[in-house]
Each structure stands twice: as C-alpha cells, then as structure tokens.
Design a protein around this motif. Sequence first.
Motif, PDB file in Angstrom:
ATOM      1  N   ALA A  54      -0.694  11.705   4.445  1.00 59.74           N
ATOM      2  CA  ALA A  54      -0.234  11.362   5.856  1.00 59.74           C
ATOM      3  C   ALA A  54      -0.134   9.746   5.974  1.00 59.74           C
ATOM      4  O   ALA A  54       1.077   9.558   6.910  1.00 59.74           O
ATOM      5  CB  ALA A  54      -1.440  11.695   6.862  1.00 59.74           C
ATOM      6  N   LEU A  55      -0.997   9.011   5.628  1.00 58.34           N
ATOM      7  CA  LEU A  55      -0.917   7.524   5.866  1.00 58.34           C
ATOM      8  C   LEU A  55       0.479   7.174   5.196  1.00 58.34           C
ATOM      9  O   LEU A  55       1.244   6.413   5.841  1.00 58.34           O
ATOM     10  CB  LEU A  55      -2.000   6.862   5.277  1.00 58.34           C
ATOM     11  CG  LEU A  55      -1.875   5.427   5.525  1.00 58.34           C
ATOM     12  CD1 LEU A  55      -1.840   5.042   6.636  1.00 58.34           C
ATOM     13  CD2 LEU A  55      -2.992   4.696   4.667  1.00 58.34           C
ATOM     14  N   MET A  56       0.692   7.567   3.943  1.00 61.32           N
ATOM     15  CA  MET A  56       1.732   7.288   3.476  1.00 61.32           C
ATOM     16  C   MET A  56       2.967   7.484   3.819  1.00 61.32           C
ATOM     17  O   MET A  56       4.143   6.824   4.249  1.00 61.32           O
ATOM     18  CB  MET A  56       1.884   7.638   1.876  1.00 61.32           C
ATOM     19  CG  MET A  56       3.045   7.691   1.276  1.00 61.32           C
ATOM     20  SD  MET A  56       3.213   8.973  -0.375  1.00 61.32           S
ATOM     21  CE  MET A  56       3.781  10.450   0.626  1.00 61.32           C
ATOM     22  N   SER A  57       3.145   8.783   4.665  1.00 60.67           N
ATOM     23  CA  SER A  57       4.339   9.079   5.379  1.00 60.67           C
ATOM     24  C   SER A  57       4.446   8.570   6.328  1.00 60.67           C
ATOM     25  O   SER A  57       5.698   7.984   6.966  1.00 60.67           O
ATOM     26  CB  SER A  57       4.133  10.602   5.651  1.00 60.67           C
ATOM     27  OG  SER A  57       4.040  11.531   4.499  1.00 60.67           O
ATOM     28  N   LEU A  58       3.412   7.914   7.064  1.00 63.25           N
ATOM     29  CA  LEU A  58       3.635   7.177   8.654  1.00 63.25           C
ATOM     30  C   LEU A  58       4.075   5.668   7.897  1.00 63.25           C
ATOM     31  O   LEU A  58       5.137   5.193   8.714  1.00 63.25           O
ATOM     32  CB  LEU A  58       2.283   6.906   9.255  1.00 63.25           C
ATOM     33  CG  LEU A  58       1.619   8.085   9.916  1.00 63.25           C
ATOM     34  CD1 LEU A  58       0.339   7.913  10.265  1.00 63.25           C
ATOM     35  CD2 LEU A  58       2.586   8.804  10.948  1.00 63.25           C
ATOM     36  N   PHE A 116      -5.137   1.503  10.934  1.00 57.68           N
ATOM     37  CA  PHE A 116      -4.186   0.785  11.057  1.00 57.68           C
ATOM     38  C   PHE A 116      -3.772   0.094  12.366  1.00 57.68           C
ATOM     39  O   PHE A 116      -2.661  -0.213  12.313  1.00 57.68           O
ATOM     40  CB  PHE A 116      -3.156   1.225   9.929  1.00 57.68           C
ATOM     41  CG  PHE A 116      -3.076   1.111   8.450  1.00 57.68           C
ATOM     42  CD1 PHE A 116      -2.722  -0.026   8.092  1.00 57.68           C
ATOM     43  CD2 PHE A 116      -4.064   1.964   7.977  1.00 57.68           C
ATOM     44  CE1 PHE A 116      -2.794  -0.006   6.511  1.00 57.68           C
ATOM     45  CE2 PHE A 116      -4.469   1.529   6.455  1.00 57.68           C
ATOM     46  CZ  PHE A 116      -3.900   0.516   5.839  1.00 57.68           C
ATOM     47  N   GLY A 117      -4.467   0.545  13.263  1.00 58.26           N
ATOM     48  CA  GLY A 117      -4.247   0.002  14.527  1.00 58.26           C
ATOM     49  C   GLY A 117      -3.350   0.870  15.655  1.00 58.26           C
ATOM     50  O   GLY A 117      -2.831   0.530  16.343  1.00 58.26           O
ATOM     51  N   LEU A 155       0.806  -1.235  -0.076  1.00 62.23           N
ATOM     52  CA  LEU A 155       0.085   0.070  -0.049  1.00 62.23           C
ATOM     53  C   LEU A 155       0.748   1.338   0.023  1.00 62.23           C
ATOM     54  O   LEU A 155       0.479   2.091  -0.815  1.00 62.23           O
ATOM     55  CB  LEU A 155      -0.937   0.091   1.324  1.00 62.23           C
ATOM     56  CG  LEU A 155      -1.791   1.246   1.582  1.00 62.23           C
ATOM     57  CD1 LEU A 155      -2.806   1.536   0.194  1.00 62.23           C
ATOM     58  CD2 LEU A 155      -2.629   1.258   2.699  1.00 62.23           C
ATOM     59  N   MET A 156       1.913   0.887   0.879  1.00 64.34           N
ATOM     60  CA  MET A 156       2.912   2.429   0.870  1.00 64.34           C
ATOM     61  C   MET A 156       3.557   2.619  -0.558  1.00 64.34           C
ATOM     62  O   MET A 156       3.388   3.838  -1.001  1.00 64.34           O
ATOM     63  CB  MET A 156       4.003   2.204   1.953  1.00 64.34           C
ATOM     64  CG  MET A 156       4.911   3.183   2.088  1.00 64.34           C
ATOM     65  SD  MET A 156       6.591   2.409   2.688  1.00 64.34           S
ATOM     66  CE  MET A 156       7.219   1.525   1.282  1.00 64.34           C
ATOM     67  N   SER A 157       3.793   1.486  -1.221  1.00 66.23           N
ATOM     68  CA  SER A 157       4.571   1.774  -2.412  1.00 66.23           C
ATOM     69  C   SER A 157       3.368   2.269  -3.430  1.00 66.23           C
ATOM     70  O   SER A 157       3.923   3.325  -4.287  1.00 66.23           O
ATOM     71  CB  SER A 157       4.963   0.410  -2.941  1.00 66.23           C
ATOM     72  OG  SER A 157       5.846  -0.052  -2.097  1.00 66.23           O
ATOM     73  N   LEU A 158       2.166   2.151  -3.393  1.00 63.70           N
ATOM     74  CA  LEU A 158       1.318   2.341  -4.283  1.00 63.70           C
ATOM     75  C   LEU A 158       1.058   4.076  -4.136  1.00 63.70           C
ATOM     76  O   LEU A 158       0.830   4.812  -5.148  1.00 63.70           O
ATOM     77  CB  LEU A 158      -0.074   1.715  -4.316  1.00 63.70           C
ATOM     78  CG  LEU A 158      -0.089   0.318  -4.688  1.00 63.70           C
ATOM     79  CD1 LEU A 158      -1.453  -0.530  -4.326  1.00 63.70           C
ATOM     80  CD2 LEU A 158       0.289  -0.008  -6.254  1.00 63.70           C
ATOM     81  N   THR A 170       5.067  -3.112  11.247  1.00 65.70           N
ATOM     82  CA  THR A 170       3.887  -2.553  10.959  1.00 65.70           C
ATOM     83  C   THR A 170       3.253  -1.569  11.840  1.00 65.70           C
ATOM     84  O   THR A 170       4.028  -1.163  12.861  1.00 65.70           O
ATOM     85  CB  THR A 170       2.639  -3.743  11.043  1.00 65.70           C
ATOM     86  OG1 THR A 170       2.753  -4.101  12.331  1.00 65.70           O
ATOM     87  CG2 THR A 170       2.890  -4.629   9.823  1.00 65.70           C
ATOM     88  N   LEU A 171       2.216  -0.738  11.545  1.00 72.61           N
ATOM     89  CA  LEU A 171       1.854   0.418  12.481  1.00 72.61           C
ATOM     90  C   LEU A 171       1.409   0.371  13.477  1.00 72.61           C
ATOM     91  O   LEU A 171       1.106   0.944  14.708  1.00 72.61           O
ATOM     92  CB  LEU A 171       0.956   1.373  11.438  1.00 72.61           C
ATOM     93  CG  LEU A 171       1.841   2.169  10.440  1.00 72.61           C
ATOM     94  CD1 LEU A 171       0.519   3.010   9.554  1.00 72.61           C
ATOM     95  CD2 LEU A 171       2.916   2.878  10.762  1.00 72.61           C
TER      96      LEU A 171
END
Lengths: 330, 330
Positions: free
Chosen positions: B118-122, B173-174, A119-122, B148-149
């Motif tokens: 923001a999610l990508m950055s985390l 994402f927990g 997901l991060m890569s996408l 994992t987060l």
Amino acid sequence: MRIHIQNPQGETLFPVTPAQVAAALARHPEIGSPEFSYAEDDAGFAAAMAEAEVLLTWTRVVKARFPVGALPGIAPRLKVIACTSAGLDGLSPFTWLPPEIVLLNNRGAHAAKAGEFALMSLLMLANHIPFFGTQQRGESWTKRFGSTLAGRTVCILGLGSIGGTAAKHAKAFGMKVIGVRNSATPHEHCDEVVTTAGLDSALARAEFLLLACPLTPETRGLIDRRRIGLLPAGAKLVNMARGAVWDQDAVCDALEAGALAGVVTDVAVPEPLPAGHRLWRTPGMLVVPHVSSDDPATYNDDTLDILFRNLLAMRAGQPAPNRVEPERGY
Amino acid sequence: MRIHIQNPQGETLFPVTPAQVAAALARHPEIGSPEFSYAEDDAGFAAAMAEAEVLLTWTRVVKARFPVGALPGIAPRLKVIACTSAGLDGLSPFTWLPPEIVLLNNRGAHAAKAGEFALMSLLMLANHIPFFGTQQRGESWTKRFGSTLAGRTVCILGLGSIGGTAAKHAKAFGMKVIGVRNSATPHEHCDEVVTTAGLDSALARAEFLLLACPLTPETRGLIDRRRIGLLPAGAKLVNMARGAVWDQDAVCDALEAGALAGVVTDVAVPEPLPAGHRLWRTPGMLVVPHVSSDDPATYNDDTLDILFRNLLAMRAGQPAPNRVEPERGY
C-alpha cells in the motif's frame, strides 16, 4: 550584497521568483537586505555580471556562460556561484573556476523527495514491479510473489543527503544497510560502512544495490561488468546517481540473462533516452526520466534556504557547507 | 483434536507442510498435541473428513468440496473451517455453511506485506510511476515531477488489517488519512473516520483513494461512475480489494479523459486478465497480478499462528477473532 538569479530561458516549472525570495528573506531575517536581480536572457545576464557578488543559477547556465578563461573577467565582483543541482559533474573539469570564487552545490534540497523515491524503488523491487511492467507490455498475467523488506540487505553507494535518507528509510523497514563512501566513518542509519576498498565484498552480500553517489573520476564506471557479476543471483538495482556510474550494457545483459531480478533507474546514457534504445525494452528494467529528486512544491524554498545558510556561514568566517571541492569533484 | 490440512493439488509455493506445523506447535506449546493429517487428493480428503474436527484449506477447495447440503453429512465431526484467504467473498452466499460450524478467515496474515504494498503504491502514484510505465511502452522520455506524501490526503476504504496498516504507513509519511468503515469509531492511524454515509464527501477530498475493503453485497460496485466523478481532478487510485468494488470501465474512462492521474491495481475483472483487455493498455494504469498481500517467506507461519490463536480462544470460551459472520460477509 548583490545577488543575481539567472533562470534558464523558458523555464516554467522551477524558475526562482521574487515572491519565493521574499518568503525566504522572511525566514532568514539575519541575512539583511541584499539586492536581487533576475534575468533569463543574455542582456540581463551581461548587465547583472558587472555588479553581482552572488550568482544563483542552473548548472547548464554556468557551463554555457563561463567557458575556461571567462572568469573573473566577465564578472569582476563575483564571489559565489550557487548551482541548483546536487551533482555538478556537468561542470567538471573545474579549470574554468578561479580559486577565489566559491562554487556551491544544492546538496540537501533533495533529501525528502529523493529519500521517498529510494524507499519506493526498494519496495517496487521487492514486489517485482519492474517485472510486472514488462509483463504488462506483453499483456501477460503472471504471478510472482514478493517479500517484505525486513531482514534483506541493501548496499547504498554514496551517503550524502540522498543516500543517507535512503539508509534511514531502509533501516526503518528493518533492512540491513551497508553504506559505501570515501571514509569508513560510521553512519547513524547504516549497520556497516565500508570504503570502495570494501566494495567488492559488500556487493557479494547486496540483495539490493542503490547508487546515490556523485559522478566523479573515481565513480565513473565503478559498477562495471565485473562488479555486476559479484552481486548475488537475483539481485535488484536502483540507480539514482548518474548513468555513467554503472556499465549500462552490462546491467541490461545481466537482466536478460536472469542474473538480476529487476532494476529501477532514474538516469540513463544518454539523456534524454531516444526511442529504440535497448534500455526501454530490457525485461525487468523500469526507466524513470530523471525526476526522482526534485519536488516542485518545495524545491526553490529549499534552494534559497541552502543558499542563505551558506552565505551566513561565510559571513561568519566558517566553511560553506555546500562548497564544492574541485579536486574531489563534489 | 484432529486437524486436517488440505493443500490444493499441485500447489508448489504455499503448501502447508508438516515442518511448518511442527514449528508452529513449538511456538504455541499451550495448544497441546493435536493430530494432523495432510492431503492434496480426493481420497485423502474423503478419508480425513470422517474424523476431522478442524479443516485448514484454501477458499477454492471449500467451494469445490462443500456444495449446499454437503455439510454436515460428509464431515460429521467438523467444527471449524479455516481458510487461508482474508477475503472469503468467493464463498458467498453462505447457504452451504451449517450454523454450528465456525468459518475462520486469515485476516492478519497479510498486514506486513500488504501494508508495504500500500505504501509503495501511494509513493508510486506520487512519483507518477504508472504514467512512466505508459511512457516506457511508447519509448518516450517525458519528465513529470512528483511531490512527497506529506500533507496530501488519502481516503482508505476499509480499515481491517490491510487498510489499518496502510493508514499507519501513510500517517508516518505525514499524510492526512480519512478512513471509511461500517462504524465511525476512531482509528489510531486515521485523522478522521466516516461511514459509507460520509463516503461521498470524503471522496471529494481524496487526492489518493485506496480500496482495501472486503467484497460484500454492500461494497460491490460501491466506487461507481458517479463516485469516481466526485474525486478531485488528478486523483490517484489504488485497488487492493476486489475488482468488483469499483466500476472498472469507469476508472479506465476517467484515466483516458485525464480526470484521474494514475491507478495501481492488484485486482481485475476477470482474473486472470486476458491479453487484449483494455486494462492492460489504459494510459496511467499499472496492473499487478493479485500478489500484493501474500509473502511466501512468512505466509504459512502467520496462517498457523492465526489458526492456533483462534482455536485457543474458542477453547477458552471466547469469540474466535477471525470468525466470519455470514450475514455481513466477512
């Protein structure tokens, strides 16, 4: 039952420890009380192989210690070899493996971690992060705006636990997901599933392409120069499979020509990638050193759970879910 | 009602077009049939200001064309100025704004895009991507495994539409989410909300810190050297607010000292960041050129929807949801 754990010499991050085994036994009381032995060195390995029925170890240990013809002689009671990797392409061809010994991979230990990496890569590709990495090397503040994932099409090659979890996340963010695997059976997180016979037409629609398949004789070189040319202009690629699945030079050429907009790769040919290799310097290429899928916080616990689930299945006379089929290579 | 749209001269990516306005009118038939004018140049602006009641434009246009004292004289019928930005810190102090004119920001147009950023950055920080960016500059294949987060703690400074959407993704994402804002009112996606009075103790628990607040006199320099020192060893930072919210040199020093494990910043002081600036070269720092929140595919549609919702609220005698309060700065 005697289970031997051979940790690689000097392994500091992922050695399987007696404490982790004790915790796993407590999670699976139905497994009973197998005897465990542990070693890192030659003497410990040789001593354990006389009695061990199950061996849990690393792919590279298996490759080094079981040349063709060594088995069953050096480990006469061995019934199960469990590897801590998901992809056992390093052990192919499987001529070293007697048919009476069950070979298990570690499929499933990577799903959570690798799914987040996918997901991060996408998201990174949708946000032009590999491009900005190149810009940062040149100290250039050059804006390029990205879009959300919703409505974009991703083609995922391989729907094992990594590809399947990637599909789940992509779907949750509104992407259209085309899965590619050996059979066209529907998948709960894919809008469409095709076989490799449908790969070419899937590639032509793939704004994003994510490789998450095992490396087998069928997938080696599958994403070749011709198929890279089928991708839409500005397509974005992620490789979480193996470097040999794609034509690495063709990918670099396509980035340099601007035909591809960005690439994130967790794998390379060769690994470790040497300084001076073009992969490091290709614009829009982000290189990650093969760490997408292993989470030190959970890896060994998951590995032992998978091993125990397989041993319990075999004891019950059922197929071991992680058994590798040598003829298909995974 | 006369609405004037002043696009910046030469704007090619985000100009608001008559076609976009027509589509927005079709989505909001209740708005009626306002008259629209469009301009990019001085003459068009001057001509429109004689009659315009609503002006939709860019922050930099407002700053350039309405120095202190210009209003209401040069735009006698103007009742609403709507800016296409969420953060209007560039217009502070608001001494140029007569109290009878409503100033609207564009809060909400960025939620989907910025939330994904923001999610990508985390995820990037959990996967050490800024570190690998530095390694790639040195052409060094050096493994560092991430996790994992789930179960990690993130502190989000600012719970507007960007921070709130970031909290929603982090929670999904927990992660454990601590929000920081002006009031300690609970937030649906936060485990805990504190005011800046509770900031120091929140920072001490923040494995991840995400800045998503407006730049105001209160937040300028809020994340100073002392507070950066309160973060746990190996903490990870994201700045989606403004460069002036943190002490940029202190962040670079902390990265160089290894006190912080990685940083993703979408903002910098100054912007554009010049070649040779230390930010480009600080190990573990990933620089993105202020593009986290604007999605060209949806931006103007969202902007017009927000404008129309505000005009309808005002017509109904309700508070305009995007009205900026000059005394608090956002």
